[in-house]
Design a protein around this motif. Sequence first.
Motif, PDB file in Angstrom:
ATOM      1  N   LYS A   1      34.258 -39.699  -4.571  1.00 24.03           N
ATOM      2  CA  LYS A   1      33.587 -38.876  -3.555  1.00 24.03           C
ATOM      3  C   LYS A   1      32.268 -39.538  -3.144  1.00 24.03           C
ATOM      4  O   LYS A   1      31.935 -39.612  -1.944  1.00 24.03           O
ATOM      5  CB  LYS A   1      33.318 -37.472  -4.124  1.00 24.03           C
TER       6      LYS A   1
ATOM      7  N   LYS B   1      39.583 -38.574 -15.462  1.00 23.58           N
ATOM      8  CA  LYS B   1      39.921 -38.407 -14.048  1.00 23.58           C
ATOM      9  C   LYS B   1      38.851 -37.634 -13.271  1.00 23.58           C
ATOM     10  O   LYS B   1      38.505 -38.009 -12.148  1.00 23.58           O
ATOM     11  CB  LYS B   1      41.263 -37.700 -13.901  1.00 23.58           C
ATOM     12  N   SER B   2      38.329 -36.567 -13.856  1.00 21.65           N
ATOM     13  CA  SER B   2      37.335 -35.769 -13.116  1.00 21.65           C
ATOM     14  C   SER B   2      36.087 -36.605 -12.823  1.00 21.65           C
ATOM     15  O   SER B   2      35.482 -36.472 -11.746  1.00 21.65           O
ATOM     16  CB  SER B   2      36.951 -34.526 -13.921  1.00 21.65           C
ATOM     17  N   GLU B   3      35.720 -37.476 -13.752  1.00 23.20           N
ATOM     18  CA  GLU B   3      34.572 -38.360 -13.528  1.00 23.20           C
ATOM     19  C   GLU B   3      34.905 -39.405 -12.461  1.00 23.20           C
ATOM     20  O   GLU B   3      34.082 -39.711 -11.596  1.00 23.20           O
ATOM     21  CB  GLU B   3      34.175 -39.040 -14.843  1.00 23.20           C
ATOM     22  N   THR B   4      36.137 -39.919 -12.517  1.00 26.39           N
ATOM     23  CA  THR B   4      36.568 -40.885 -11.509  1.00 26.39           C
ATOM     24  C   THR B   4      36.535 -40.267 -10.122  1.00 26.39           C
ATOM     25  O   THR B   4      36.088 -40.890  -9.142  1.00 26.39           O
ATOM     26  CB  THR B   4      37.995 -41.381 -11.825  1.00 26.39           C
ATOM     27  N   ASP B   5      36.998 -39.024 -10.014  1.00 26.25           N
ATOM     28  CA  ASP B   5      36.998 -38.320  -8.721  1.00 26.25           C
ATOM     29  C   ASP B   5      35.586 -38.189  -8.159  1.00 26.25           C
ATOM     30  O   ASP B   5      35.367 -38.335  -6.945  1.00 26.25           O
ATOM     31  CB  ASP B   5      37.625 -36.937  -8.869  1.00 26.25           C
ATOM     32  N   THR B   6      34.622 -37.920  -9.031  1.00 25.72           N
ATOM     33  CA  THR B   6      33.223 -37.809  -8.593  1.00 25.72           C
ATOM     34  C   THR B   6      32.744 -39.136  -8.015  1.00 25.72           C
ATOM     35  O   THR B   6      32.086 -39.168  -6.968  1.00 25.72           O
ATOM     36  CB  THR B   6      32.329 -37.389  -9.779  1.00 25.72           C
TER      37      THR B   6
ATOM     38  N   TYR C   1      25.621 -39.459 -13.279  1.00 25.64           N
ATOM     39  CA  TYR C   1      26.834 -38.684 -13.575  1.00 25.64           C
ATOM     40  C   TYR C   1      27.262 -38.755 -15.050  1.00 25.64           C
ATOM     41  O   TYR C   1      27.823 -37.795 -15.571  1.00 25.64           O
ATOM     42  CB  TYR C   1      27.995 -39.174 -12.704  1.00 25.64           C
TER      43      TYR C   1
END
Length: 292
Positions: free
Chosen positions: A60, A52-57, A34
């Motif tokens: 998931k 945040k978008s990387e954390t969300d990945t 990622y």
Amino acid sequence: MLLKDLQNIFHKELDTIYGKDEVDSFFYLCTEHYLNVPRIQLTLEPGFTIIKSETDTFFKTLEDLKQQKPIQYILGETEFYGLPFKVNDNVLIPRPETEELVDLIIKCHTKRSRSAHENLKILDIGTGSGCIAISLAKNLPNAKVYALDISKEALKVAKQNAELNKVNINFIEASILDNTCHSALDAEFNFDVIVSNPPYVRNLEKQEIQPNVLDNEPHLALFVEDDNPLLFYKAITNFAIKKLNDKGNLYFEINQYLGEESKALLTDTEFENVELLKDLNGNDRMLKGKKL
């Protein structure tokens, strides 16, 4: 968020399922996939942060791992025999035991002369992700390689992998259990090598299968009925009798519990120099024979 804190969350949520070392392995695979961040960078930069978008990945992925979805399916990729492969739930995840089978074939045939390589024709039956056929094509570059599978979706993945690894494979959609494979293949020539890792796990052995495999990988490629566990081996052996050149080689990956029964299929028919070989774990796993 600090990547180190995220790693601690992975351990808190997953260690009881997988164990600390495997969770570390999952986490570093994710950082490389990622973020394109190698493991050593996390050691050198303990204050490494992600948005945040990387954390969300990552979260998931964490949820998928908690459901015991294989990391290879989550990331959509794996490595086999030093080569990259795309995978999804239409194909089995390539195993280390199958790498041993590929290595056996490559070692057997790299001993041949260059002219023999140039004329070598190989057929992989039940190719799935294409890992066997593609690895052989990559390491025996003058061979002509064919790969057969009944699954249209599996062949889509295999074709992507052939392109990814820059090899030319002749893919065939057909079943070895009926005459479609005979009509689909060029009747004008026979093969020098036929190899297969067909379905071989009996239903009675399902309790030995880990949930991440049982609940995610394609059962069509895994299981056979208890009362006819050598169904594919019989069909492939009969096919090989017709379609292997004289002195051509047949290679199988086999069920460790059915080694002698599998071997008898070859010794009782038109094969010589039949060998039952063990994998690195000491289990009967590979079978090879030479057509008379």
